[in-house]
Design a protein around this motif. Structure first.
Motif, PDB file in Angstrom:
ATOM      1  N   SER A   1      21.087  29.480   1.678  1.00  0.00           N
ATOM      2  CA  SER A   1      20.137  28.392   1.479  1.00  0.00           C
ATOM      3  C   SER A   1      18.701  28.887   1.541  1.00  0.00           C
ATOM      4  O   SER A   1      17.805  28.313   0.916  1.00  0.00           O
ATOM      5  N   TYR A   2      18.476  29.946   2.299  1.00  0.00           N
ATOM      6  CA  TYR A   2      17.116  30.491   2.405  1.00  0.00           C
ATOM      7  C   TYR A   2      16.689  31.209   1.121  1.00  0.00           C
ATOM      8  O   TYR A   2      15.519  31.176   0.749  1.00  0.00           O
ATOM      9  N   SER A   3      17.632  31.841   0.461  1.00  0.00           N
ATOM     10  CA  SER A   3      17.252  32.673  -0.688  1.00  0.00           C
ATOM     11  C   SER A   3      17.684  32.092  -2.026  1.00  0.00           C
ATOM     12  O   SER A   3      17.045  32.314  -3.050  1.00  0.00           O
ATOM     13  N   GLY A   4      18.795  31.312  -2.029  1.00  0.00           N
ATOM     14  CA  GLY A   4      19.383  30.888  -3.291  1.00  0.00           C
ATOM     15  C   GLY A   4      20.169  32.044  -3.886  1.00  0.00           C
ATOM     16  O   GLY A   4      19.648  33.156  -3.998  1.00  0.00           O
ATOM     17  N   VAL A   5      21.436  31.819  -4.218  1.00  0.00           N
ATOM     18  CA  VAL A   5      22.290  32.908  -4.697  1.00  0.00           C
ATOM     19  C   VAL A   5      23.223  32.395  -5.790  1.00  0.00           C
ATOM     20  O   VAL A   5      23.337  31.189  -6.017  1.00  0.00           O
ATOM     21  N   THR A   6      23.890  33.322  -6.447  1.00  0.00           N
ATOM     22  CA  THR A   6      24.935  32.989  -7.412  1.00  0.00           C
ATOM     23  C   THR A   6      26.282  33.321  -6.796  1.00  0.00           C
ATOM     24  O   THR A   6      26.465  34.396  -6.227  1.00  0.00           O
ATOM     25  N   ARG A   7      27.206  32.384  -6.865  1.00  0.00           N
ATOM     26  CA  ARG A   7      28.522  32.562  -6.266  1.00  0.00           C
ATOM     27  C   ARG A   7      29.607  32.238  -7.291  1.00  0.00           C
ATOM     28  O   ARG A   7      29.378  31.507  -8.255  1.00  0.00           O
ATOM     29  N   THR A   8      30.809  32.779  -7.070  1.00  0.00           N
ATOM     30  CA  THR A   8      31.973  32.469  -7.896  1.00  0.00           C
ATOM     31  C   THR A   8      33.093  31.986  -7.000  1.00  0.00           C
ATOM     32  O   THR A   8      33.390  32.602  -5.978  1.00  0.00           O
ATOM     33  N   ILE A   9      33.710  30.869  -7.363  1.00  0.00           N
ATOM     34  CA  ILE A   9      34.833  30.330  -6.597  1.00  0.00           C
ATOM     35  C   ILE A   9      36.021  30.136  -7.521  1.00  0.00           C
ATOM     36  O   ILE A   9      35.880  30.047  -8.739  1.00  0.00           O
TER      37      ILE A   9
ATOM     38  N   PHE B   1      28.495  29.662 -10.179  1.00  0.00           N
ATOM     39  CA  PHE B   1      27.472  28.631 -10.029  1.00  0.00           C
ATOM     40  C   PHE B   1      26.324  29.169  -9.183  1.00  0.00           C
ATOM     41  O   PHE B   1      26.443  30.204  -8.524  1.00  0.00           O
ATOM     42  N   THR B   2      25.227  28.454  -9.195  1.00  0.00           N
ATOM     43  CA  THR B   2      24.041  28.841  -8.433  1.00  0.00           C
ATOM     44  C   THR B   2      23.883  27.932  -7.225  1.00  0.00           C
ATOM     45  O   THR B   2      23.937  26.706  -7.351  1.00  0.00           O
ATOM     46  N   VAL B   3      23.727  28.538  -6.059  1.00  0.00           N
ATOM     47  CA  VAL B   3      23.389  27.790  -4.844  1.00  0.00           C
ATOM     48  C   VAL B   3      21.866  27.668  -4.806  1.00  0.00           C
ATOM     49  O   VAL B   3      21.171  28.673  -4.646  1.00  0.00           O
ATOM     50  N   PRO B   4      21.332  26.464  -4.986  1.00  0.00           N
ATOM     51  CA  PRO B   4      19.868  26.340  -5.032  1.00  0.00           C
ATOM     52  C   PRO B   4      19.222  26.602  -3.677  1.00  0.00           C
ATOM     53  O   PRO B   4      19.785  26.282  -2.627  1.00  0.00           O
ATOM     54  N   LYS B   5      18.070  27.192  -3.710  1.00  0.00           N
ATOM     55  CA  LYS B   5      17.313  27.470  -2.492  1.00  0.00           C
ATOM     56  C   LYS B   5      16.975  26.160  -1.778  1.00  0.00           C
ATOM     57  O   LYS B   5      16.514  25.213  -2.395  1.00  0.00           O
ATOM     58  N   GLY B   6      17.232  26.112  -0.471  1.00  0.00           N
ATOM     59  CA  GLY B   6      16.898  24.936   0.324  1.00  0.00           C
ATOM     60  C   GLY B   6      17.971  23.888   0.400  1.00  0.00           C
ATOM     61  O   GLY B   6      17.773  22.835   1.015  1.00  0.00           O
ATOM     62  N   ILE B   7      19.160  24.141  -0.177  1.00  0.00           N
ATOM     63  CA  ILE B   7      20.221  23.134  -0.108  1.00  0.00           C
ATOM     64  C   ILE B   7      20.676  22.963   1.336  1.00  0.00           C
ATOM     65  O   ILE B   7      20.645  23.896   2.137  1.00  0.00           O
ATOM     66  N   ARG B   8      21.065  21.751   1.678  1.00  0.00           N
ATOM     67  CA  ARG B   8      21.451  21.422   3.051  1.00  0.00           C
ATOM     68  C   ARG B   8      22.898  20.974   3.112  1.00  0.00           C
ATOM     69  O   ARG B   8      23.477  20.560   2.109  1.00  0.00           O
ATOM     70  N   ALA B   9      23.479  21.037   4.288  1.00  0.00           N
ATOM     71  CA  ALA B   9      24.840  20.553   4.486  1.00  0.00           C
ATOM     72  C   ALA B   9      24.881  19.058   4.183  1.00  0.00           C
ATOM     73  O   ALA B   9      23.989  18.307   4.570  1.00  0.00           O
ATOM     74  N   GLY B  10      25.930  18.646   3.477  1.00  0.00           N
ATOM     75  CA  GLY B  10      26.060  17.240   3.099  1.00  0.00           C
ATOM     76  C   GLY B  10      25.576  16.960   1.691  1.00  0.00           C
ATOM     77  O   GLY B  10      25.921  15.928   1.113  1.00  0.00           O
ATOM     78  N   GLN B  11      24.789  17.864   1.127  1.00  0.00           N
ATOM     79  CA  GLN B  11      24.371  17.709  -0.262  1.00  0.00           C
ATOM     80  C   GLN B  11      25.440  18.305  -1.175  1.00  0.00           C
ATOM     81  O   GLN B  11      26.394  18.926  -0.719  1.00  0.00           O
TER      82      GLN B  11
END
Length: 327
Positions: free
Chosen positions: A155-163, A185-195
């Motif tokens: 969440s601090y950096s934003g990354v690309t992940r594969t599931i 997919f891309t994990v956007p920077k700053g995303i929070r739990a529950g979003q």
């Protein structure tokens, strides 16, 4: 209008094979045929069976029915959602079923509501249009949800992940089968739990030329050995020595975004919070990062250490750590 569960009417499970459906229909139609059955409701049951079989024997109709049927239970009031037809119109099909004369039988209001577009432009006598074409139906696919766990640092950096997900898919025989599906997919920077992260078009496939649904990845943070999160703020227990707490000190400590120098004020106690403003989860309004001080007392495991603690006890005879418990 009540939802009609065709699988219950036929007495078969939702994953029944075409041969099982055909066998069940033959058995029950003999039992409830009005010419031979002595059951009081034989005629009504026979009509229900015919209607159910009309849908479940045809892979395309069955797929369309399953798309809606998953959202209702027997006995509930049936109202097709607005997007049922809207999605099909976007696909350019107008959500039309076209029946030949043999298809337009004596069906229930539920059936005609579900496939009402298919009776086309009726004439003055209300008859169905005969086209001789195979039924064509389009409907949007359902949205899907899946839970994912990410590292706090993501969440601090934003990354690309594969599931890899197991997703349901309709086979050519009308069966729902699982399939492994890898998604990057891309994990956007700053995303929070529950979003959640929305992946357009990665949900259930549409029927006919209907657009597929969306996939929503519901985000959770993995448990972390150092940090804990409260909304957009992040906390970490920071161990300090008794003399650092008493005299004050500058110590180095880690954070998800890198190591920092922390100034411990003199006279600090366990539980005191030191804030780094804006160093919590990133965002338009970023959270804060808190060091929670934890005083760690050395063990008296040598003669010199014991002597040191004895001298402290002598030096601080008037100190009573339980003073607040008296009275």
């Amino acid at each position: 209008m009540e939802f009609k569960d065709y699988y219950t009417i036929m007495g078969v499970p939702r994953e029944a094979k075409p041969d099982d459906i055909k066998q069940a229909y033959r058995k029950l139609s003999r039992k409830y045929h009005p010419d031979v059955s002595k059951e009081k409701d034989a005629e009504a049951r026979f009509k229900e069976l015919g209607e159910a079989y009309e849908v479940l024997k045809d892979p395309e109709k069955r797929a369309a029915y399953d798309q809606l049927g998953a959202n209702w239970k027997e006995g509930q009031e049936f109202r097709p959602p607005p997007e049922w037809n809207a999605g099909a119109e976007r696909a350019g099909q107008g959500a039309q079923w076209q029946f030949n004369n043999g298809d337009a039988g004596d069906h229930s209001d539920f059936f005609e509501t579900l496939f009402r577009q298919g009776f086309g432009s009726a004439g003055a006598g209300g008859g169905a249009r005969s086209t001789g074409r195979r039924p064509s139906f389009s409907a949007p696919g359902e949205d899907r949800h899946a839970k994912i766990q990410i590292d706090l640092e993501d969440s601090y950096s934003g990354v690309t992940r594969t599931i890899s997900l197991r997703v349901p898919e309709m086979s050519d025989q009308g069966h729902v089968i699982p399939r492994e599906h890898q998604i990057t997919f891309t994990v956007p920077k700053g995303i929070r739990a529950g979003q959640h992260i929305r992946l357009a078009g990665q949900g259930s496939p549409g029927v006919g030329q209907g657009a597929p649904g969306d996939l929503y990845l519901d985000v959770e943070f993995k448990p972390h050995q150092r940090y804990r999160v409260d909304k957009h703020d992040v906390y970490m227990d920071l161990p300090i020595a008794p003399w650092e707490a008493a005299l004050g000190a500058e110590v180095e400590a880690p954070t998800p975004s890198g190591r920092v120098e922390v100034k411990v004020p003199a006279g600090s106690a366990t539980g005191r919070k030191l804030r780094l403003k804006g160093r919590g989860l990133p965002g338009v309004t970023p959270g804060d990062f808190y060091f929670v001080l934890q005083i760690v007392v050395p063990t008296a495991d040598t003669d010199s250490a014991k002597a040191f603690y004895e001298s402290m006890a002598s030096q601080f005879k008037s100190f009573n750590p339980r003073a607040k418990l008296e009275g």
